[in-house]
Enzyme design. Structure first.
Site, short mmCIF file in Angstrom:
data_model
loop_
_atom_site.label_atom_id
_atom_site.label_comp_id
_atom_site.label_asym_id
_atom_site.label_seq_id
_atom_site.Cartn_x
_atom_site.Cartn_y
_atom_site.Cartn_z
N LEU A 32 0.83 -1.22 0.00
CA LEU A 32 0.00 0.00 0.00
C LEU A 32 0.86 1.25 0.00
CD1 LEU A 32 -2.41 -1.44 2.67
CD2 LEU A 32 -3.16 -0.74 0.38
N ALA B 160 4.99 -0.01 -2.32
CA ALA B 160 5.89 -0.07 -3.47
C ALA B 160 7.06 0.89 -3.24
CB ALA B 160 5.13 0.31 -4.73
N GLN C 27 8.48 -4.36 -1.40
CA GLN C 27 7.97 -4.46 -2.77
C GLN C 27 8.82 -3.57 -3.68
OE1 GLN C 27 4.25 -2.72 -4.29
NE2 GLN C 27 3.67 -4.75 -5.06
N TYR D 169 2.62 -1.39 -14.28
CA TYR D 169 3.95 -0.77 -14.15
C TYR D 169 4.95 -1.48 -15.10
CZ TYR D 169 1.79 1.86 -10.43
OH TYR D 169 0.95 2.70 -9.74
N GLY E 262 -5.83 -5.13 1.72
CA GLY E 262 -5.28 -3.79 1.53
C GLY E 262 -5.95 -2.77 2.41
C1 LIG Z 1 -4.01 3.55 -1.06
C2 LIG Z 1 -3.62 2.37 -1.90
C3 LIG Z 1 -2.29 2.19 -2.23
C4 LIG Z 1 -1.89 1.07 -2.98
N1 LIG Z 1 -0.57 0.89 -3.25
C5 LIG Z 1 -0.15 -0.25 -3.86
C6 LIG Z 1 1.23 -0.51 -4.01
O1 LIG Z 1 2.11 0.24 -3.57
N2 LIG Z 1 1.59 -1.66 -4.65
C7 LIG Z 1 0.65 -2.54 -5.14
O2 LIG Z 1 1.02 -3.57 -5.71
N3 LIG Z 1 -0.68 -2.30 -4.98
C8 LIG Z 1 -1.10 -1.21 -4.33
N4 LIG Z 1 -2.43 -1.00 -4.10
C9 LIG Z 1 -3.38 -2.09 -4.37
C10 LIG Z 1 -3.62 -2.92 -3.10
O3 LIG Z 1 -2.45 -3.66 -2.77
C11 LIG Z 1 -4.79 -3.89 -3.27
O4 LIG Z 1 -4.57 -4.64 -4.43
C12 LIG Z 1 -6.13 -3.16 -3.37
O5 LIG Z 1 -6.28 -2.25 -2.29
C13 LIG Z 1 -7.31 -4.15 -3.35
O6 LIG Z 1 -7.28 -4.92 -2.16
P1 LIG Z 1 -8.32 -4.61 -0.95
O7 LIG Z 1 -9.71 -4.77 -1.53
O8 LIG Z 1 -8.02 -5.63 0.11
O9 LIG Z 1 -8.08 -3.21 -0.51
C14 LIG Z 1 -2.86 0.12 -3.41
C15 LIG Z 1 -4.21 0.34 -3.09
C16 LIG Z 1 -4.60 1.44 -2.34
C17 LIG Z 1 -6.05 1.59 -1.97
#
Ligand SMILES: Cc1cc2nc3c(=O)[nH]c(=O)nc-3n(C[C@H](O)[C@H](O)[C@H](O)COP(=O)(O)O)c2cc1C
Length: 362
Positions: free
Chosen positions: A24, A56, A98, A177, A315
């Site tokens: 996240l 990330a 990550q 990406y 997440g």
């Molecule tokens: C605020 C935010 C930041 C995120 N940053 C990343 C990230 O840095 N790397 C990544 O692979 N996915 C990122 N995601 C995607 C999340 O890892 C995840 O796939 C997404 O929130 C869906 O899962 P959830 O329904 O449990 O929230 C991000 C999502 C949110 C909401």
């Protein structure tokens, strides 16, 4: 069938439960991509997770286009990560870094450099920059020299992750990406050994895995993919064939675990109206599979029972519930995440979500 509360081994990592914190991005580092003290507090609060996957983290200045996101390409960043990682370990947790190269989604306002991708294409959305949202310029197609230096950057960042104390790394190959830009035929228009047939488009991913594993060992190397739907403009004419082949490739490389962001048609995070590829990937791959998107305790347990997933990553629920594992165990209600503070500065919406015990005491 295992439950969320049974231990799990992911290569060299021994997890006490199967509730994983998804990566996240939170934008709480400095402009020089150095982690700050509050990041250690935030991650340590969530150390009950079977595993924390870090936000990330840029492998290079060229690859990092997100304002105030952290990096792992220099000593200052390694030193900045050390107390955060130690805080997680002191709280009894485990954390992997990550590793991120954003490719064509980098804006020079943040990186100060031109963007590179598989081919000369442009991302569809506006980029977050230090001066608001801005239209992305067209990236240049990676030359052989570019590919060599990027592989070197992945290797160095993986080495730095271990130097900072991380338990391993996850290669970010999802969400449109750089690696995803090489994988998909909508963004990879090359006609050399990195483009064309699926086997060629898998090559860059394979070389990144090899570069990373040569530094940290394959037992400490994981990878994240987003096999269905379109991600930030990266799409493929046959996601099922591409990602089943990717699973076979990762099997051949002995990668111990894969995390898949596989949202449903009604997902509240980048919905995808396409059948899941994870069952076919499961058949092609004997390592551990972590599934993600929109899970809560009951749906996560049900998914484990289906036999496709070995663990579930959460997440937004982990953003809002530092004690998510305890809440799922006891069936306690969950706090709602506030999107307005996802990428803001400071503790609000970051380290101030209440624990269940605090709510009960209040
Ligand atoms: C605020 C935010 C930041 C995120 N940053 C990343 C990230 O840095 N790397 C990544 O692979 N996915 C990122 N995601 C995607 C999340 O890892 C995840 O796939 C997404 O929130 C869906 O899962 P959830 O329904 O449990 O929230 C991000 C999502 C949110 C909401």
């Amino acid at each position: 069938m295992p439950t969320l509360f049974e231990p799990l081994t992911l290569g060299a990592l021994a997890l006490p439960n199967r509730i994983i914190m998804a990566p996240l991005t939170r934008g709480r580092a400095t402009k020089a991509a150095v982690p700050t003290a509050i990041m250690g507090e935030y991650y340590a609060q969530r150390a009950g997770a079977g595993l924390i996957i870090s936000e990330a983290t840029g492998i290079s200045r060229e690859g990092l286009g997100w304002p105030f996101a952290p990096g792992l390409w220099n000593n200052e960043q390694v030193e900045g990560w050390k107390p955060a990682v130690a805080a997680v370990h002191d709280a009894g947790g485990r954390i992997v870094a990550q590793l991120w190269h954003m490719g064509r989604l980098v804006h020079h306002n943040v990186s100060g450099m031109a963007a590179v991708s598989a081919s000369a294409t442009r991302g569809p959305n506006k980029a977050h920059t230090y001066d608001g949202k801005q239209v992305l310029p067209e990236a240049h197609a990676a030359t052989a020299d570019d590919i060599a230096h990027i592989l070197g950057d992945y290797a160095a960042a993986a080495r730095n992750a271990i130097a900072a104390g991380f338990d391993g790394v996850q290669i970010h190959s999802a969400n449109g990406y750089l690696i995803d830009q090489f994988l998909r035929d909508g963004t990879n228009l090359r006609d050399d050994g990195y483009g064309g047939p699926i086997a060629n488009r898998l090559r860059f991913m394979r070389e990144v895995v090899e570069a990373v594993a040569s530094e940290v060992g394959i037992a400490r190397t994981g990878i994240r993919l987003s096999p269905i739907g379109e991600s930030q403009g990266a799409n493929d004419s046959d996601n099922a064939a591409l990602f089943t082949a990717a699973a076979k490739e990762l099997e051949a490389l002995d990668v111990p675990w894969i995390e898949l962001r596989e949202p449903g048609p009604h997902s509240t995070f980048r919905a995808a109206d396409e059948p899941a590829v994870s069952p076919a990937m499961r058949r092609a791959y004997s390592g551990r599979i972590v599934l993600n998107s929109d899970y809560v305790g009951a749906t996560a347990e049900a998914k484990l029972a289906e036999g496709v997933a070995d663990a579930i990553s959460f997440g937004r629920t982990f953003i809002a519930n530092p004690d998510l594992v305890a809440r799922i165990r006891s069936g306690a209600p969950l706090n709602e995440a506030n999107p307005a503070t996802f990428y803001s500065a400071g503790p609000e919406g970051y380290t101030d979500y209440p624990l269940r015990t605090e709510q009960e005491a209040a």
